[in-house]
Design an enzyme around this catalytic site. Structure first.
Site, PDB file in Angstrom:
ATOM      1  N   LYS A  24       0.837  -1.208   0.000  1.00 31.32           N
ATOM      2  CA  LYS A  24       0.000   0.000   0.000  1.00 31.32           C
ATOM      3  C   LYS A  24       0.869   1.254   0.000  1.00 31.32           C
ATOM      4  O   LYS A  24       0.632   2.189  -0.770  1.00 31.32           O
ATOM      5  CB  LYS A  24      -0.900   0.008   1.244  1.00 31.32           C
ATOM      6  CG  LYS A  24      -1.599   1.330   1.476  1.00 31.32           C
ATOM      7  CD  LYS A  24      -2.469   1.316   2.699  1.00 31.32           C
ATOM      8  CE  LYS A  24      -1.783   1.726   3.973  1.00 31.32           C
ATOM      9  NZ  LYS A  24      -1.485   3.166   4.082  1.00 31.32           N
ATOM     10  N   ASN A  25       1.886   1.275   0.868  1.00 28.58           N
ATOM     11  CA  ASN A  25       2.669   2.505   1.004  1.00 28.58           C
ATOM     12  C   ASN A  25       3.591   2.757  -0.177  1.00 28.58           C
ATOM     13  O   ASN A  25       4.240   3.798  -0.245  1.00 28.58           O
ATOM     14  CB  ASN A  25       3.479   2.485   2.306  1.00 28.58           C
ATOM     15  CG  ASN A  25       2.580   2.686   3.516  1.00 28.58           C
ATOM     16  OD1 ASN A  25       1.387   2.959   3.365  1.00 28.58           O
ATOM     17  ND2 ASN A  25       3.147   2.560   4.697  1.00 28.58           N
ATOM     18  N   CYS A 118      -5.230  12.807  11.975  1.00 31.97           N
ATOM     19  CA  CYS A 118      -5.730  11.483  11.621  1.00 31.97           C
ATOM     20  C   CYS A 118      -5.727  10.624  12.852  1.00 31.97           C
ATOM     21  O   CYS A 118      -5.363  11.068  13.928  1.00 31.97           O
ATOM     22  CB  CYS A 118      -4.887  10.866  10.529  1.00 31.97           C
ATOM     23  SG  CYS A 118      -3.359  10.222  11.166  1.00 31.97           S
ATOM     24  N   ARG A 123      -0.813  14.819  12.159  1.00 28.62           N
ATOM     25  CA  ARG A 123       0.231  14.482  11.177  1.00 28.62           C
ATOM     26  C   ARG A 123       0.475  15.720  10.352  1.00 28.62           C
ATOM     27  O   ARG A 123      -0.119  15.908   9.298  1.00 28.62           O
ATOM     28  CB  ARG A 123      -0.218  13.300  10.317  1.00 28.62           C
ATOM     29  CG  ARG A 123      -0.054  11.983  11.047  1.00 28.62           C
ATOM     30  CD  ARG A 123      -0.637  10.842  10.285  1.00 28.62           C
ATOM     31  NE  ARG A 123       0.316  10.132   9.475  1.00 28.62           N
ATOM     32  CZ  ARG A 123       0.050   8.937   8.926  1.00 28.62           C
ATOM     33  NH1 ARG A 123      -1.123   8.374   9.092  1.00 28.62           N
ATOM     34  NH2 ARG A 123       0.951   8.329   8.206  1.00 28.62           N
ATOM     35  N   ASP A 308       4.560   0.814  11.866  1.00 26.25           N
ATOM     36  CA  ASP A 308       3.364   0.132  11.353  1.00 26.25           C
ATOM     37  C   ASP A 308       3.259  -1.306  11.855  1.00 26.25           C
ATOM     38  O   ASP A 308       2.172  -1.882  11.885  1.00 26.25           O
ATOM     39  CB  ASP A 308       3.369   0.126   9.817  1.00 26.25           C
ATOM     40  CG  ASP A 308       3.092   1.507   9.240  1.00 26.25           C
ATOM     41  OD1 ASP A 308       2.718   2.404  10.007  1.00 26.25           O
ATOM     42  OD2 ASP A 308       3.250   1.682   8.024  1.00 26.25           O
ATOM     43  N   ARG A 400      -8.301  -0.790   4.208  1.00 23.73           N
ATOM     44  CA  ARG A 400      -7.395   0.180   3.571  1.00 23.73           C
ATOM     45  C   ARG A 400      -6.035  -0.443   3.270  1.00 23.73           C
ATOM     46  O   ARG A 400      -5.334   0.023   2.385  1.00 23.73           O
ATOM     47  CB  ARG A 400      -7.188   1.391   4.502  1.00 23.73           C
ATOM     48  CG  ARG A 400      -8.404   2.285   4.597  1.00 23.73           C
ATOM     49  CD  ARG A 400      -8.135   3.432   5.527  1.00 23.73           C
ATOM     50  NE  ARG A 400      -6.824   3.997   5.227  1.00 23.73           N
ATOM     51  CZ  ARG A 400      -6.135   4.767   6.025  1.00 23.73           C
ATOM     52  NH1 ARG A 400      -6.617   5.077   7.204  1.00 23.73           N
ATOM     53  NH2 ARG A 400      -4.966   5.232   5.667  1.00 23.73           N
TER      54      ARG A 400
HETATM   55  C1  UD1 Z   1       4.307   6.987   6.111  1.00 18.78           C
HETATM   56  C2  UD1 Z   1       3.476   5.740   5.936  1.00 18.78           C
HETATM   57  C3  UD1 Z   1       2.975   5.244   7.295  1.00 18.78           C
HETATM   58  C4  UD1 Z   1       4.151   5.045   8.235  1.00 18.78           C
HETATM   59  C5  UD1 Z   1       5.004   6.310   8.309  1.00 18.78           C
HETATM   60  C6  UD1 Z   1       6.269   6.132   9.129  1.00 18.78           C
HETATM   61  C7  UD1 Z   1       2.478   6.025   3.766  1.00 18.78           C
HETATM   62  C8  UD1 Z   1       1.236   6.241   2.974  1.00 18.78           C
HETATM   63  N1  UD1 Z   1       2.336   6.063   5.097  1.00 18.78           N
HETATM   64  O1  UD1 Z   1       3.468   7.992   6.657  1.00 18.78           O
HETATM   65  O2  UD1 Z   1       2.281   4.006   7.104  1.00 18.78           O
HETATM   66  O3  UD1 Z   1       3.676   4.747   9.521  1.00 18.78           O
HETATM   67  O4  UD1 Z   1       5.402   6.711   6.969  1.00 18.78           O
HETATM   68  O5  UD1 Z   1       7.027   5.091   8.602  1.00 18.78           O
HETATM   69  O6  UD1 Z   1       3.542   5.770   3.230  1.00 18.78           O
HETATM   70  N2  UD1 Z   1       6.089  14.809  10.469  1.00 18.78           N
HETATM   71  C9  UD1 Z   1       6.152  16.150  10.775  1.00 18.78           C
HETATM   72  N3  UD1 Z   1       6.017  17.056   9.761  1.00 18.78           N
HETATM   73  C10 UD1 Z   1       5.848  16.664   8.468  1.00 18.78           C
HETATM   74  C11 UD1 Z   1       5.795  15.287   8.181  1.00 18.78           C
HETATM   75  C12 UD1 Z   1       5.916  14.371   9.196  1.00 18.78           C
HETATM   76  O7  UD1 Z   1       6.290  16.532  11.934  1.00 18.78           O
HETATM   77  O8  UD1 Z   1       5.730  17.539   7.582  1.00 18.78           O
HETATM   78  C13 UD1 Z   1       6.205  13.811  11.557  1.00 18.78           C
HETATM   79  C14 UD1 Z   1       4.932  12.975  11.716  1.00 18.78           C
HETATM   80  O9  UD1 Z   1       3.998  13.620  12.529  1.00 18.78           O
HETATM   81  C15 UD1 Z   1       5.453  11.698  12.322  1.00 18.78           C
HETATM   82  C16 UD1 Z   1       6.840  11.563  11.691  1.00 18.78           C
HETATM   83  O10 UD1 Z   1       7.172  12.852  11.183  1.00 18.78           O
HETATM   84  O11 UD1 Z   1       5.603  11.881  13.709  1.00 18.78           O
HETATM   85  C17 UD1 Z   1       6.928  10.549  10.575  1.00 18.78           C
HETATM   86  O12 UD1 Z   1       5.978  10.860   9.597  1.00 18.78           O
HETATM   87  P1  UD1 Z   1       6.184  10.499   8.064  1.00 18.78           P
HETATM   88  O13 UD1 Z   1       7.438   9.734   7.879  1.00 18.78           O
HETATM   89  O14 UD1 Z   1       5.981  11.736   7.265  1.00 18.78           O
HETATM   90  O15 UD1 Z   1       4.955   9.513   7.834  1.00 18.78           O
HETATM   91  P2  UD1 Z   1       3.924   9.517   6.632  1.00 18.78           P
HETATM   92  O16 UD1 Z   1       4.618   9.813   5.362  1.00 18.78           O
HETATM   93  O17 UD1 Z   1       2.731  10.327   7.007  1.00 18.78           O
END
Ligand code: UD1
Length: 419
Positions: A24-25, A118, A123, A308, A400
């Site tokens: 999925k990711n 979410c 996030r 995850d 999902r």
């Molecule tokens: C992706 C994965 C999710 C997985 C996560 C961490 C997808 C669709 N989802 O989510 O399943 O759990 O990586 O491996 O690929 N953060 C900030 N600011 C930002 C972006 C992120 O503070 O602009 C923080 C988030 O709140 C979180 C951390 O960074 O605490 C990691 O988030 P991120 O790696 O961005 O996860 P996703 O891409 O949302």
């Protein structure tokens, strides 16, 4: 309409052989990349997940054509007519934020509503936006709607991420592919799904290198074209089936996986006392001995233990002899399976980032609610080992990320039905 639930009659060993579907990711950013390609992309090993359908609705709303034949999804992105994603579509799936970089890269402008918080806690997307600004994007926000545009070609930038965000790395890669000059992303996420996206984009004519390491370089190219691509296997789904075998004292051969992406997860199951044998594209797991606790398990960005997989492993640890400690470092709200596992007789104390799990000799079936995707999968795994019947509701979350989880688990010995 009454909501469907999964009913699991626990106590059967999970045994046999099972194939693992596409990730999925990986497929979600790849679908955004298909839009950026401006061509026809045939994406193989594409799982049938509600998030994939949500991505197709977004692609169609922008003027692309999407058609599925078996596990191949064909996206024709030659003509796109819109740069705006409606609020309704954005709300369906938080990860739709990855379309921002793709639409911006293709059309030099993108409007979409700000993704809210979410289930996993807030996030934010500040790292995505500051990276895009460094690439030269102008970004304004009005009543929750983001309007982003490039005034000219992307000429490259040197961007250091404050933390290795997966989504931000993907969005910056997508936005920087078409242009001139070189973009370097430092402290980039190293997750295998980032490499999959880079390889997909390279197959479309991009020039990306360094993916899989923390420094990713993108040399801007004049344009992309369509391609044929096969999505990597889902390492979280694989870890879930491994958990199902571990908690039931079973034995399983997983087919179509990439063990090299799963070292940290394999190591945790080994620490619990399971025998795990990775082959080139298969993993064998057997749980002949009683499970034992894992001292301290910390979630960290790849190659560390993935957040995850944490709820799934937590469910398995409820039956492992001794005290296990989990420290969740990535998301604030990722112990949402814990209160439901307590209803099943588990002994878990969760506070802030830390959960302490005392293994119990048995779990009992209960009526439970999936609070998010992986928490839902964790309850299913626990239900497989519980006495009596466990009901899991809120299946929209599980759907999902798992292609018909009940059919998959039935094929390896579970008594589980959706009603
Ligand atoms: C992706 C994965 C999710 C997985 C996560 C961490 C997808 C669709 N989802 O989510 O399943 O759990 O990586 O491996 O690929 N953060 C900030 N600011 C930002 C972006 C992120 O503070 O602009 C923080 C988030 O709140 C979180 C951390 O960074 O605490 C990691 O988030 P991120 O790696 O961005 O996860 P996703 O891409 O949302």
């Amino acid at each position: 309409m009454t909501e469907s639930r999964l009913y699991i009659e626990g106590g059967r060993k999970i045994c046999g052989e099972i194939g693992v579907h596409g990730a999925k990711n990986s497929v979600l950013p790849v679908l955004a990349g298909a839009l950026l390609s401006g061509g026809v992309c045939r994406i193989h090993n594409c799982p049938e997940l509600s998030d994939v359908y949500a991505s197709c609705r977004i692609l169609r709303s922008l003027g692309c054509r999407c058609g599925r034949e078996g596990d191949v999804l064909e996206v024709d992105a030659r003509s796109i007519s819109d740069y705006e994603i409606s609020e309704g579509l954005m709300r369906e799936m938080r990860s739709s934020i990855v379309f921002l970089g793709a639409i911006l890269g293709r059309l030099r402008r993108c409007r979409l509503s700000f993704p809210g918080g979410c289930e996993l806690g807030p996030r934010p997307i500040d790292i995505h936006l500051s990276g895009l600004k460094k690439l030269g994007a102008r970004i304004s926000e009005d009543h929750g709607v983001l309007d982003c545009s490039f005034s000219g070609a992307v000429t490259g930038a040197d961007i250091t991420l404050p933390l290795p965000s997966v989504g931000a790395t993907e969005n910056i890669m997508l936005a920087a592919v078409i242009g001139s000059g070189e973009t370097v992303i430092r402290n980039a996420a190293r997750e295998p799904e980032i490499s999959d996206l880079a390889e997909f984009l390279n197959a479309c004519g991009a020039s990306i290198s360094g993916h899989g390491s923390s420094t990713v370089s993108i040399k801007g190219v004049g344009g992309l074209h369509g391609c044929e691509f096969s999505v990597m296997p889902d390492r979280i789904v694989a870890a879930t089936y491994m958990g199902a075998a571990a908690i039931t004292g079973g034995e399983l051969m997983l087919r179509g996986v990439r063990p090299s992406d799963m070292y940290s997860t394999v190591s945790v199951y080994e620490q619990m006392g399971c025998s795990v044998y990775p082959y080139s594209d298969r993993i064998y797991i057997s749980a002949k001995k009683p499970l034992c606790a894992v001292k301290t398990l910390r979630t960290t960005p790849y190659p560390g233990f993935p957040t995850d997989c944490q709820p799934i492993v937590m469910a398995v640890l409820t039956r492992a002899k001794g005290t296990s400690v989990i420290v969740e470092n990535i998301f604030e709200n990722r112990f949402r399976a814990a209160p439901e596992l307590l209803r099943m007789g588990a002994d878990i104390k969760a506070e802030g980032k830390v959960a302490v799990i005392e293994g119990v000799p048995k779990l009992s079936g209960a009526a439970t609610v999936a609070a998010d995707l992986r928490a839902g999968a964790a309850l299913v795994v626990a239900g497989l080992a519980a006495d009596g019947t466990t009901a899991v509701s809120n299946l929209n979350y599980i759907d999902r990320g798992y292609e018909s989880i009940e059919t998959a688990l039935r094929s390896i010995g579970a008594k589980i039905r959706r009603a």
